[in-house]
Design a protein around this motif. Structure first.
Motif, PDB file in Angstrom:
ATOM      1  N   GLU A  71       0.807  -1.219   0.000  1.00 56.45           N
ATOM      2  CA  GLU A  71       0.000   0.000   0.000  1.00 56.45           C
ATOM      3  C   GLU A  71       0.841   1.270   0.000  1.00 56.45           C
ATOM      4  N   ALA A  72       2.117   1.172   0.366  1.00 53.69           N
ATOM      5  CA  ALA A  72       3.002   2.340   0.336  1.00 53.69           C
ATOM      6  C   ALA A  72       3.539   2.643  -1.067  1.00 53.69           C
ATOM      7  N   ASP A  73       3.369   1.726  -1.987  1.00 53.02           N
ATOM      8  CA  ASP A  73       3.847   1.903  -3.362  1.00 53.02           C
ATOM      9  C   ASP A  73       3.106   3.080  -4.006  1.00 53.02           C
ATOM     10  N   PRO A  74       3.833   4.028  -4.577  1.00 47.31           N
ATOM     11  CA  PRO A  74       3.179   5.165  -5.229  1.00 47.31           C
ATOM     12  C   PRO A  74       2.158   4.756  -6.297  1.00 47.31           C
ATOM     13  N   ALA A  75       2.425   3.691  -7.032  1.00 49.39           N
ATOM     14  CA  ALA A  75       1.472   3.249  -8.064  1.00 49.39           C
ATOM     15  C   ALA A  75       0.183   2.732  -7.430  1.00 49.39           C
ATOM     16  N   THR A  76       0.298   2.026  -6.320  1.00 50.14           N
ATOM     17  CA  THR A  76      -0.893   1.562  -5.609  1.00 50.14           C
ATOM     18  C   THR A  76      -1.669   2.754  -5.084  1.00 50.14           C
ATOM     19  N   ARG A  77      -0.970   3.694  -4.455  1.00 44.77           N
ATOM     20  CA  ARG A  77      -1.630   4.889  -3.894  1.00 44.77           C
ATOM     21  C   ARG A  77      -2.312   5.717  -4.975  1.00 44.77           C
ATOM     22  N   ALA A  78      -1.755   5.704  -6.196  1.00 44.45           N
ATOM     23  CA  ALA A  78      -2.331   6.484  -7.299  1.00 44.45           C
ATOM     24  C   ALA A  78      -3.561   5.812  -7.909  1.00 44.45           C
ATOM     25  N   GLY A  79      -3.832   4.560  -7.527  1.00 46.91           N
ATOM     26  CA  GLY A  79      -5.019   3.879  -8.045  1.00 46.91           C
ATOM     27  C   GLY A  79      -4.766   2.971  -9.226  1.00 46.91           C
ATOM     28  N   LEU A  80      -3.524   2.566  -9.458  1.00 42.65           N
ATOM     29  CA  LEU A  80      -3.225   1.708 -10.605  1.00 42.65           C
ATOM     30  C   LEU A  80      -3.875   0.335 -10.489  1.00 42.65           C
ATOM     31  N   ARG A  81      -4.033  -0.165  -9.273  1.00 44.41           N
ATOM     32  CA  ARG A  81      -4.418  -1.563  -9.107  1.00 44.41           C
ATOM     33  C   ARG A  81      -5.836  -1.749  -8.571  1.00 44.41           C
ATOM     34  N   GLN A  82      -6.425  -2.874  -8.979  1.00 47.24           N
ATOM     35  CA  GLN A  82      -7.739  -3.288  -8.467  1.00 47.24           C
ATOM     36  C   GLN A  82      -7.754  -4.809  -8.373  1.00 47.24           C
ATOM     37  N   ASP A  83      -8.779  -5.346  -7.759  1.00 47.26           N
ATOM     38  CA  ASP A  83      -8.920  -6.802  -7.610  1.00 47.26           C
ATOM     39  C   ASP A  83      -7.647  -7.425  -7.055  1.00 47.26           C
ATOM     40  N   VAL A  84      -7.190  -6.881  -5.954  1.00 43.79           N
ATOM     41  CA  VAL A  84      -5.953  -7.337  -5.320  1.00 43.79           C
ATOM     42  C   VAL A  84      -6.177  -8.686  -4.651  1.00 43.79           C
ATOM     43  N   ASN A  85      -5.239  -9.609  -4.871  1.00 45.39           N
ATOM     44  CA  ASN A  85      -5.287 -10.935  -4.272  1.00 45.39           C
ATOM     45  C   ASN A  85      -3.975 -11.154  -3.518  1.00 45.39           C
ATOM     46  N   VAL A  86      -4.070 -11.522  -2.252  1.00 47.79           N
ATOM     47  CA  VAL A  86      -2.890 -11.746  -1.422  1.00 47.79           C
ATOM     48  C   VAL A  86      -2.973 -13.158  -0.856  1.00 47.79           C
ATOM     49  N   VAL A  87      -1.958 -13.956  -1.125  1.00 49.04           N
ATOM     50  CA  VAL A  87      -1.909 -15.321  -0.599  1.00 49.04           C
ATOM     51  C   VAL A  87      -0.494 -15.651  -0.170  1.00 49.04           C
ATOM     52  N   ARG A  88      -0.407 -16.534   0.797  1.00 47.30           N
ATOM     53  CA  ARG A  88       0.904 -17.028   1.213  1.00 47.30           C
ATOM     54  C   ARG A  88       1.408 -17.987   0.151  1.00 47.30           C
ATOM     55  N   TRP A  89       2.678 -17.861  -0.193  1.00 46.48           N
ATOM     56  CA  TRP A  89       3.262 -18.680  -1.255  1.00 46.48           C
ATOM     57  C   TRP A  89       4.319 -19.592  -0.652  1.00 46.48           C
ATOM     58  N   ASN A  90       4.204 -20.863  -0.942  1.00 44.48           N
ATOM     59  CA  ASN A  90       5.166 -21.849  -0.481  1.00 44.48           C
ATOM     60  C   ASN A  90       6.102 -22.184  -1.638  1.00 44.48           C
ATOM     61  N   LYS A  91       7.367 -21.793  -1.498  1.00 44.73           N
ATOM     62  CA  LYS A  91       8.332 -22.050  -2.563  1.00 44.73           C
ATOM     63  C   LYS A  91       8.631 -23.547  -2.627  1.00 44.73           C
ATOM     64  N   ALA A  92       8.426 -24.147  -3.766  1.00 42.98           N
ATOM     65  CA  ALA A  92       8.794 -25.544  -3.998  1.00 42.98           C
ATOM     66  C   ALA A  92      10.008 -25.610  -4.923  1.00 42.98           C
ATOM     67  N   ILE A  93       9.959 -24.827  -5.982  1.00 45.83           N
ATOM     68  CA  ILE A  93      11.085 -24.667  -6.900  1.00 45.83           C
ATOM     69  C   ILE A  93      11.224 -23.167  -7.123  1.00 45.83           C
ATOM     70  N   PHE A  94      12.429 -22.659  -6.986  1.00 40.99           N
ATOM     71  CA  PHE A  94      12.663 -21.228  -7.152  1.00 40.99           C
ATOM     72  C   PHE A  94      14.015 -21.032  -7.824  1.00 40.99           C
ATOM     73  N   ALA A  95      14.028 -20.223  -8.861  1.00 36.19           N
ATOM     74  CA  ALA A  95      15.259 -19.950  -9.611  1.00 36.19           C
ATOM     75  C   ALA A  95      15.922 -21.264 -10.036  1.00 36.19           C
ATOM     76  N   TYR A  96      15.093 -22.173 -10.544  1.00 34.95           N
ATOM     77  CA  TYR A  96      15.532 -23.457 -11.090  1.00 34.95           C
ATOM     78  C   TYR A  96      16.019 -24.449 -10.029  1.00 34.95           C
ATOM     79  N   GLU A  97      15.867 -24.102  -8.770  1.00 34.99           N
ATOM     80  CA  GLU A  97      16.349 -24.957  -7.683  1.00 34.99           C
ATOM     81  C   GLU A  97      15.176 -25.457  -6.841  1.00 34.99           C
ATOM     82  N   VAL A  98      15.250 -26.715  -6.389  1.00 33.63           N
ATOM     83  CA  VAL A  98      14.253 -27.253  -5.473  1.00 33.63           C
ATOM     84  C   VAL A  98      14.523 -26.658  -4.095  1.00 33.63           C
ATOM     85  N   CYS A  99      13.469 -26.181  -3.451  1.00 33.50           N
ATOM     86  CA  CYS A  99      13.599 -25.553  -2.148  1.00 33.50           C
ATOM     87  C   CYS A  99      13.374 -26.573  -1.038  1.00 33.50           C
ATOM     88  N   ASP A 100      13.985 -26.327   0.079  1.00 30.17           N
ATOM     89  CA  ASP A 100      13.794 -27.196   1.245  1.00 30.17           C
ATOM     90  C   ASP A 100      12.517 -26.854   1.964  1.00 30.17           C
TER      91      ASP A 100
END
Length: 100
Positions: A71-100
């Motif tokens: 919400e502190a992002d100037p683009a967000t404050r200016a109204g650029l975004r709508q239909d915001v979705n926030v979810v916790r993400w569990n990294k399984a593979i990241f940057a081509y590597e399997v995560c622990d």
């Protein structure tokens, strides 16, 4: 822990994205919090040309902390975004590597 935030551009998205001052402020803000960003970027049409939304994955402890940063992002404050979705993400593979 990682929090994935996606959003569609608002009806004013095209106009707001053409505002260089706003988009420069947005980029400067993202640079200022880059130590908390796992990945970020615009979502685009299938041809890769037209921005239609955004993706931000933050590495912070709580949803509340993620939302404060988002919400502190100037683009967000200016109204650029709508239909915001926030979810916790569990990294399984990241940057081509399997995560622990």
């Amino acid at each position: 822990m990682a929090w994935m935030i996606t959003a569609r551009d608002s009806a004013d998205g095209v106009r707001l994205r053409q505002d260089r001052v706003l988009m420069d402020a947005h980029w400067a803000y993202e640079q200022s919090i880059k130590d908390k960003i796992l990945c970020a970027g615009s979502l685009r049409t299938d041809d890769g040309k037209t921005p239609i939304g955004s993706l931000l994955v933050l590495d912070v402890s709580t949803r509340e902390e993620a939302m404060v940063l988002y919400e502190a992002d100037p683009a967000t404050r200016a109204g650029l975004r709508q239909d915001v979705n926030v979810v916790r993400w569990n990294k399984a593979i990241f940057a081509y590597e399997v995560c622990d």
